[in-house]
Design an enzyme around this catalytic site. Sequence first.
Site, PDB file in Angstrom:
ATOM      1  N   CYS A  39       0.811  -1.219   0.000  1.00 40.80           N
ATOM      2  CA  CYS A  39       0.000   0.000   0.000  1.00 40.80           C
ATOM      3  C   CYS A  39       0.841   1.264   0.000  1.00 40.80           C
ATOM      4  O   CYS A  39       0.316   2.356  -0.156  1.00 40.80           O
ATOM      5  CB  CYS A  39      -0.905   0.003   1.226  1.00 40.80           C
ATOM      6  SG  CYS A  39       0.069  -0.057   2.727  1.00 40.80           S
ATOM      7  N   CYS A 109      -0.719  -4.338   8.093  1.00 36.80           N
ATOM      8  CA  CYS A 109      -0.509  -3.076   8.823  1.00 36.80           C
ATOM      9  C   CYS A 109       0.235  -3.352  10.138  1.00 36.80           C
ATOM     10  O   CYS A 109       1.110  -2.580  10.534  1.00 36.80           O
ATOM     11  CB  CYS A 109      -1.835  -2.385   9.110  1.00 36.80           C
ATOM     12  SG  CYS A 109      -2.987  -2.395   7.720  1.00 36.80           S
TER      13      CYS A 109
END
Length: 155
Positions: A39, A109
């Site tokens: 990302c 994440c």
Amino acid sequence: PRRHYHEKVLDHYARPRNVGTLDKSDKSVGEGLVGAPACGDVMRLHIKVDPETQVISDVRFKTFGCGSAIASSSYLTELVRGMTLEQASKVKNTEIAKELCLPPVKLHCSMLAEDAIKSAINNYYKKNPDVKPTNLAGREAKLETPATATATATA
Ligand code: FES
């Protein structure tokens, strides 16, 4: 579609703990700078280490990323403060993901946070080649070891 973040994520996102930087010209400060290829999110982590005990006495982060990445780094700072480098190097992203109830799509994440602490620890060892990774009871061991610490992960 609207994302439904868990309240723990929202809490860390709204009130992130230990945001900021430490003086990285200080020998006792290690810096981790990592990115998530998926990302493009980026996390910077600074740890200050007590040279006697190898305990992390201070920790700051700056994360340019999604809510889960910010929450993961915020929680990480709370988790590793007071740990020895040895303990902190064993923190797993799954532990962070579990605490924050991250869904599978957000696991990477928390991986960013694990990568960041590992990178900061490696950087600290690089800046302090006379300090060897010690086991938990090996506080004195580093005094005997010659200055030939080898980095386990070099770029
Ligand atoms: Fe990439 Fe969260 S979406 S770090």
